[in-house]
Write an enzyme that holds these catalytic residues in place. Structure first.
Site, PDB file in Angstrom:
ATOM      1  N   HIS A  44       0.832  -1.209   0.000  1.00 24.70           N
ATOM      2  CA  HIS A  44       0.000   0.000   0.000  1.00 24.70           C
ATOM      3  C   HIS A  44       0.863   1.254   0.000  1.00 24.70           C
ATOM      4  CE1 HIS A  44      -3.634  -2.286   0.443  1.00 24.70           C
ATOM      5  NE2 HIS A  44      -3.241  -2.835   1.569  1.00 24.70           N
ATOM      6  N   GLU A 147      -6.384 -12.822   5.670  1.00 22.34           N
ATOM      7  CA  GLU A 147      -7.237 -11.638   5.759  1.00 22.34           C
ATOM      8  C   GLU A 147      -8.505 -11.750   4.923  1.00 22.34           C
ATOM      9  OE1 GLU A 147      -4.890  -8.306   4.421  1.00 22.34           O
ATOM     10  OE2 GLU A 147      -3.830  -9.476   2.942  1.00 22.34           O
ATOM     11  N   ASP A 173      -8.828  -6.023   6.353  1.00 21.28           N
ATOM     12  CA  ASP A 173      -9.307  -6.699   5.146  1.00 21.28           C
ATOM     13  C   ASP A 173     -10.283  -7.815   5.485  1.00 21.28           C
ATOM     14  OD1 ASP A 173      -8.020  -5.714   2.570  1.00 21.28           O
ATOM     15  OD2 ASP A 173      -6.342  -5.774   3.954  1.00 21.28           O
TER      16      ASP A 173
HETATM   17  C1  3PY Z   1      -5.373  -5.381   7.567  1.00 17.29           C
HETATM   18  O1  3PY Z   1      -5.695  -5.047   8.716  1.00 17.29           O
HETATM   19  O2  3PY Z   1      -6.101  -6.050   6.817  1.00 17.29           O
HETATM   20  C2  3PY Z   1      -4.090  -4.988   7.019  1.00 17.29           C
HETATM   21  O3  3PY Z   1      -3.729  -5.406   5.949  1.00 17.29           O
HETATM   22  C3  3PY Z   1      -3.234  -4.048   7.808  1.00 17.29           C
HETATM   23  O4  3PY Z   1      -2.403  -3.315   6.973  1.00 17.29           O
END
Ligand code: 3PY
Length: 246
Positions: A44, A147, A173
């Site tokens: 990012h 995630e 995410d």
């Molecule tokens: C998340 O919390 O999904 C992240 O990728 C943190 O950068």
């Protein structure tokens, strides 16, 4: 001080920030606060390979280990970070065992993987290829970022893949995916499932936190935390500093 990978395996309490501002100066400033590590965030940010090398160099000068969150799962992203001298990688959006296997293949030298031994900075620009291979086998940290709902569903199979050092939870995410797919399970329950699977697999779990208060809470439970980022801190500090005068 032992190497970061050993400290992670020993479940020492470790906490460091993402670095998303494309600047070795930012690394120098933050490294002066003596984090356990930094994690340079290429997912990012606009950090390209040349600047990434300079940011790792700045962390090395300060004696702070640098992980790199690579731009994506593809093998060239992983080898670029490791050849530049990062001590490990955090790979976003790993959701299946096959993806985890591909990450390990890209990050580890044979026989565990198939990383190419190139003449990059990590190899002392070819002077130290033998040392690189031997050191990397001991020291390279491989973290997979879990995630998505698919990652939670597949977490046992993912963490059964040999060569993974950290099951890193991305709560932001995970929440986006949870809401988008209308899952009935809460975010907390999903995170609990990942932590339970990591415990069962004997793989240390870690998590992203937005601030020190959240880190203090999570570190009662987990030993590895990536907290905030230089960009986040600059945003917060500048909003505060430039708020209208009372
Ligand atoms: C998340 O919390 O999904 C992240 O990728 C943190 O950068």
């Amino acid at each position: 001080m032992s190497v970061l990978r050993e400290r992670i395996a020993a479940r020492e309490a470790l906490r460091g920030p993402f670095m998303a501002i494309p600047s070795p100066v930012a690394v120098e400033i933050v490294a002066g606060a003596k984090p356990d590590f930094i994690c340079i965030d290429c997912e990012h940010s606009p950090i390209g390979d040349g600047l990434l090398t300079d940011m790792i160099r700045a962390a090395d000068v300060a004696g702070v280990p640098s992980l790199v969150r690579v731009r994506g799962k593809a093998a060239p992203n992983i080898s670029a970070a490791l050849d530049a001298g990062a001590c490990g990688i955090v790979v976003p959006h790993v959701a299946t065992a096959a993806e985890a296997e591909a990450v390990v293949r890209a990050a580890r030298f044979a026989p565990e993987g198939a990383r190419g031994a190139g003449p990059g900075r990590a190899a002392g620009h070819i002077r130290d290829i033998g040392t690189l291979v031997e050191r990397a086998r001991r020291e390279t940290v491989v973290a997979v970022q879990l995630e998505t709902l698919d990652a939670v569903q597949n977490v046992d199979a993912i963490l059964a893949v040999p060569g993974i050092d950290v099951a890193f939870i991305g709560p932001g995410d995970l929440e986006v995916d949870r809401v988008a797919r209308g899952a009935s399970e809460t975010l907390e329950a999903l995170i609990d499932r990942v932590i339970a699977a990591a415990d069962a697999a004997g793989v240390p779990a870690g998590i992203f936190t937005p601030n020190r208060e959240a880190s203090a809470r999570w570190m009662k439970r987990l030993a590895f935390v990536i907290e905030g980022s230089d960009a986040l801190w600059l945003t917060q500090a500048s909003d505060q500093a430039l708020a209208p005068l009372g």
